[in-house]
Design an enzyme around this catalytic site. Sequence first.
Site, PDB file in Angstrom:
ATOM      1  N   HIS A 204      15.988  61.054  41.094  1.00  0.00           N
ATOM      2  CA  HIS A 204      17.067  60.438  41.887  1.00  0.00           C
ATOM      3  C   HIS A 204      18.253  61.373  41.768  1.00  0.00           C
ATOM      4  CE1 HIS A 204      19.887  57.449  43.441  1.00  0.00           C
ATOM      5  NE2 HIS A 204      20.652  57.690  42.398  1.00  0.00           N
ATOM      6  N   TYR A 324      36.177  56.532  44.569  1.00  0.00           N
ATOM      7  CA  TYR A 324      35.577  57.660  45.302  1.00  0.00           C
ATOM      8  C   TYR A 324      36.311  58.003  46.587  1.00  0.00           C
ATOM      9  CZ  TYR A 324      31.601  55.449  42.844  1.00  0.00           C
ATOM     10  OH  TYR A 324      30.789  54.842  41.934  1.00  0.00           O
ATOM     11  N   CYS A 356      49.260  46.031  39.725  1.00  0.00           N
ATOM     12  CA  CYS A 356      50.375  46.883  39.338  1.00  0.00           C
ATOM     13  C   CYS A 356      49.828  48.254  39.009  1.00  0.00           C
ATOM     14  CB  CYS A 356      51.101  46.288  38.139  1.00  0.00           C
ATOM     15  SG  CYS A 356      52.026  44.857  38.650  1.00  0.00           S
TER      16      CYS A 356
HETATM   17  C1  LIG Z   1      21.968  54.008  41.346  1.00  0.00           C
HETATM   18  C2  LIG Z   1      20.555  54.317  41.330  1.00  0.00           C
HETATM   19  C3  LIG Z   1      19.751  54.066  42.448  1.00  0.00           C
HETATM   20  C4  LIG Z   1      20.290  53.521  43.728  1.00  0.00           C
HETATM   21  O1  LIG Z   1      21.177  54.362  44.367  1.00  0.00           O
HETATM   22  P1  LIG Z   1      21.663  53.967  45.826  1.00  0.00           P
HETATM   23  O2  LIG Z   1      22.533  55.077  46.228  1.00  0.00           O
HETATM   24  O3  LIG Z   1      22.404  52.675  45.699  1.00  0.00           O
HETATM   25  O4  LIG Z   1      20.450  53.833  46.668  1.00  0.00           O
HETATM   26  C5  LIG Z   1      18.414  54.317  42.351  1.00  0.00           C
HETATM   27  N1  LIG Z   1      17.865  54.792  41.215  1.00  0.00           N
HETATM   28  C6  LIG Z   1      18.594  55.046  40.126  1.00  0.00           C
HETATM   29  C7  LIG Z   1      17.942  55.536  38.911  1.00  0.00           C
HETATM   30  C8  LIG Z   1      19.959  54.821  40.147  1.00  0.00           C
HETATM   31  O5  LIG Z   1      20.680  55.088  39.055  1.00  0.00           O
END
Ligand SMILES: *Cc1c(COP(=O)(O)O)cnc(C)c1O
Length: 436
Positions: A204, A324, A356
Amino acid sequence: MPEPIKMPPYLTNIAGVPIPKIVEELGTPAFVYDEARILAQLDDLKIFDVVRYAQKACSSLAILQILRKSGIAVDAVSAAEIRRALKVGYRPKPEEEGGIHEIVYTADIFDREALELCVSNGIHVNCGSIDMIHQLGKALVAREGVEFPVEITLRVNPGFGHGHSQKTNTGGTLSKHGIWHEQLDEALSVAGRYGILVSGLHIHIGSGTDFEHLSKCCDAMKFFALNIGSTIRTISAGGGLPTVYKEGDSYVDLQKYYELWNAMREELEAQFLHEVTLEIEPGRYVVAESGYLIAEVRAVKNQDENRFYLLDAGFNNLARPTLYGSYHPMSICPEDGVVPESEPELEDIIVGGPLCESGDIFTQEEGGFVVSRKLPRAWNGDFLVIGCAGAYGFVMGSNYNSKLYAPEALLRDGKIYCIRKRQTFEQLIENEIMLD
Ligand SMILES: *Cc1c(COP(=O)(O)O)cnc(C)c1O
């Protein structure tokens, strides 16, 4: 592919429910989720063998219930997220050999509670560090009645990353996530020492990535999987599927994305001579567009050429703009829910919250630069609705300034179902201890 959410200058109802009626029931600020939208988002994902929802995007129990009923598996990144999944009926481990893991714990560390929960319930672990393999291995060996080999998956840092912001980039040498790709052999040998089998891989690299970056993961995955060999039975493409927050954003072509991964999966199957399960792990894609944060305009300030609408919701409710510089679409709903008949005249408005803290501005860009938004004229008592607030909205909320957590409701068949009550002052101070 779903239609992007439309947020016209005036919005008077959400999923067929008048906004003043929602406010009457819940007060402001409040989150609502359009259930039909969640279900529609899932439709397109179901081409993948397993859709695993990254619950950190929105982990309310009622939302998890909807997903469980729709046959969606779940990812947990903390002990309490595992417990949420168990609470709504996800099974800790497959009932039959080779069944899917309904819950997977994905993290770069185990805190002590998460380790204990995983080991005692047999929850599948996706390890993002070699230390996790050691800790899991030791705990498993120390426990009676564990049947070896125990399977794990590895989250790999492929050496590159991408994300919609520096803070959501989850690959490369500066990312803390995953096992560095050059250390996979070491991870395998550590696992072997404890009787642990690496049965899957996961990558990911970031959130809100485009097709090109997402598909780079696919090539990396193939390389790593072939290196490890036929113990690999699942591969996960991770999350990061983009959401359309504003004009110019685009979805990825899911069909094309699937085909790319599927072709690679078939190559692995031909090599390994067994089936390989293909998972996808979206968070925002599932829930972002279903969610709306409804706030009331409580002050209107004119400072030279700048006009501010100050709301009763702030970054304590929705932190993404402050964190962000994220863009969220906005609409105005007049207090009585009746739109003026004349064509709306749009003005440049800066939208801020009650905290604040000068960063408490919903209209800002990355780096904290305040910008304005074209919105119709609004007065105190009117409502401002922030769209695409379902993912990383409520869950990133805080009690900063001793603000109470907002309520959440599900909109289903034109009805409002409260799924979380507004926090009370008593709950806020529940665990505090005054000294005499
Ligand atoms: C945050 C995360 C996701 C999901 O990410 P999105 O951008 O919300 O799709 C998937 N897998 C892992 C391991 C994450 O940390």
